[in-house]
Design an enzyme around this catalytic site. Structure first.
Site, mmCIF file in Angstrom:
data_model
loop_
_atom_site.group_PDB
_atom_site.id
_atom_site.type_symbol
_atom_site.label_atom_id
_atom_site.label_comp_id
_atom_site.label_asym_id
_atom_site.label_seq_id
_atom_site.Cartn_x
_atom_site.Cartn_y
_atom_site.Cartn_z
ATOM 1 N N GLU A 117 -27.329 -5.911 40.481
ATOM 2 C CA GLU A 117 -27.351 -5.913 42.004
ATOM 3 C C GLU A 117 -27.901 -4.699 42.495
ATOM 4 O O GLU A 117 -27.957 -3.572 42.058
ATOM 5 C CB GLU A 117 -25.706 -5.710 42.427
ATOM 6 C CG GLU A 117 -25.302 -6.152 43.733
ATOM 7 C CD GLU A 117 -25.370 -7.891 43.838
ATOM 8 O OE1 GLU A 117 -26.734 -8.264 44.225
ATOM 9 O OE2 GLU A 117 -24.714 -8.540 43.253
ATOM 10 N N GLY B 145 -22.613 -13.034 51.805
ATOM 11 C CA GLY B 145 -23.325 -12.517 50.706
ATOM 12 C C GLY B 145 -23.730 -13.518 49.579
ATOM 13 O O GLY B 145 -23.948 -13.191 48.622
ATOM 14 N N ASP C 220 -32.877 -13.715 46.204
ATOM 15 C CA ASP C 220 -32.317 -14.723 46.906
ATOM 16 C C ASP C 220 -33.224 -15.970 47.122
ATOM 17 O O ASP C 220 -33.033 -17.166 47.004
ATOM 18 C CB ASP C 220 -31.872 -14.275 48.214
ATOM 19 C CG ASP C 220 -30.933 -13.156 48.267
ATOM 20 O OD1 ASP C 220 -30.742 -12.718 46.979
ATOM 21 O OD2 ASP C 220 -30.363 -12.676 49.113
#
Ligand code: ADP
Ligand code: MG
Length: 392
Positions: free
Chosen positions: A43, A137, A185
């Site tokens: 992350e 998210g 993403d």
């Protein structure tokens, strides 16, 4: 119980129904979809050229539509959580029509048209329907961009290069949504593979599918259903702090730095910059270790790394919040849970939990009881990336 979400064909049916209502009898000719994602580990490492390990979700965004003869564009979203109006009309003949404006959801569409790699695109009508929660998210934004790019590919094909497609969609988010996001993403929304997580090296842009289809495992996503307004300002600040740390260390990015480099430079870094850099350097290593553990089926080891990742995001990177901490700690109470962590940018949104399949009912019940808010649960499996769909 976990929330059920609409199947791909149900989403297509919803989008077609709305298409019929808005545009009369004319039926859409093209249907495409692109998934949201959950990040298992790694992350805030993508914009540091690091490693990430996300998987594409069965939650996805569908676009159905039809080319028109002129340069007029109409796009309608079926998603009521988007800001109104839910329909936009503009002409591709005007230079200003692709400038960002309101409603904000249409900026993702405009950005993708702007960065499409085989311009100019013809006029079209399109309807969007999605099962990815907005702002949760799970990257509804990337799934919208990638779905829309895939739709444009049906109207006017580009060269089909998938990495360039992900980069174009990332550009759309930078220029039109004002979010300086990394590549993760969009990349996994394009290249996700069923039954696999995707190890992405954000420096070389190489992607390696990692098998993750053990039927005795469940990947549980828990939506905290909170989103603190900090997200918008804190994210670019974290990016800047990382760039500053890399600069002080004399590296192109934190990917090139080791903990030894960091410790040696400690007296030249203020405490916050040190902690941000430490998170990134250790998180990249955890992602590497976690991938190796998953390959061996060492779920306990992977779970331990997930919790370490969460603690680091909470204490060093400071992007968690009390709701996410509560959800992780509740999940970790349950026997059969290997690991749990916040996923995505932070300050709300979701946690991801790796657990034994047989513990799912107990886990959901326990988390519901312990969490001070109202959570939503999704039991998910690693799914495919963007694709065209057949219309019946
Ligand atoms: P996340 O990507 O985590 O879901 P973001 O804030 O990055 O959160 O993106 C959410 C935004 O993306 C929404 O506010 C909306 O503008 C846009 N969006 C995503 N999916 C849709 C959709 N199906 N219809 C309209 N807008 C959407
Ligand atoms: Mg997003």
């Amino acid at each position: 119980m976990a929330s059920s979400f609409p199947s791909t064909s149900e989403l297509v049916a919803d989008a077609r129904r709305l298409y019929g209502q808005v545009f009369g009898e004319e039926a859409p000719l093209t249907a495409v979809c692109a998934p949201g994602r959950v990040n298992l580990i790694g992350e805030h490492t993508d914009y540091n050229q690091g490693l990430v390990l996300p998987m594409a979700l069965p939650l996805l965004t569908v676009v159905v539509g039809h080319e028109t003869s002129g340069q007029d564009v109409t796009v309608v979203t079926a998603t009521k959580d988007a800001d109104e109006p839910w329909r936009v009309d503009f002409s591709l003949a005007s230079d200003e029509s692709l400038c960002p404006g309101l409603p904000s959801w249409a900026n993702y569409v405009k950005g993708v048209i702007q960065h499409y790699r085989a311009p100019p695109v013809p006029g079209f009508r399109a309807v969007i329907a999605s099962s990815v929660p907005l702002g949760g998210g799970l990257s509804s934004s990337a799934s919208l961009e990638v779905a829309f790019y895939t739709f444009l590919q049906q109207l006017k094909p580009d060269d089909g290069d998938k990495v360039s497609k992900a980069i174009a969609c990332q550009q759309a988010e930078h220029t039109h949504a004002g979010v300086p996001c990394g590549i993760m993403d969009q990349f996994v929304s394009v290249l996700g593979r069923e039954g696999h997580a995707l190890l992405i090296d954000c420096r070389s842009l190489e992607a390696t599918p990692i098998p993750l289809a053990d039927p005795s495992l469940i990947i549980l996503i828990t939506n905290s259903n909170v989103r603190h307004s900090l997200t918008g300002s804190e994210y670019p600040m974290r990016r800047r702090q990382c760039e500053e740390a890399a600069c002080i260390l004399g590296k192109a990015s934190l990917r090139d730095a080791t903990m030894k480099d960091l410790e040696e430079a400690r007296n030249r870094l203020d405490d916050i910059t040190y902690r941000r850099a430490r998170h990134v350097i250790e998180e990249i290593e955890r992602t590497y270790q976690g991938t190796e553990a998953l390959k061996r089926g060492a779920y306990k080891e992977f779970g331990k790394l997930m919790v370490e990742s969460h603690n680091s995001l909470r204490d060093l990177y400071e992007v968690s919040c009390s709701e996410l901490d509560e959800l992780v700690s509740a999940a970790m109470d349950v026997e059969g849970v290997f690991g749990s962590r916040m996923t995505g940018g932070g300050f709300g949104g979701c946690t991801v939990t790796l657990m034994k399949a047989h513990a799912i009912d107990r886990a959901i019940l326990h988390i519901k009881t312990r969490y001070s808010g109202t959570p939503t649960f999704f039991v998910t499996t690693p799914s495919a990336g963007a694709r065209t769909l057949s219309l019946p």
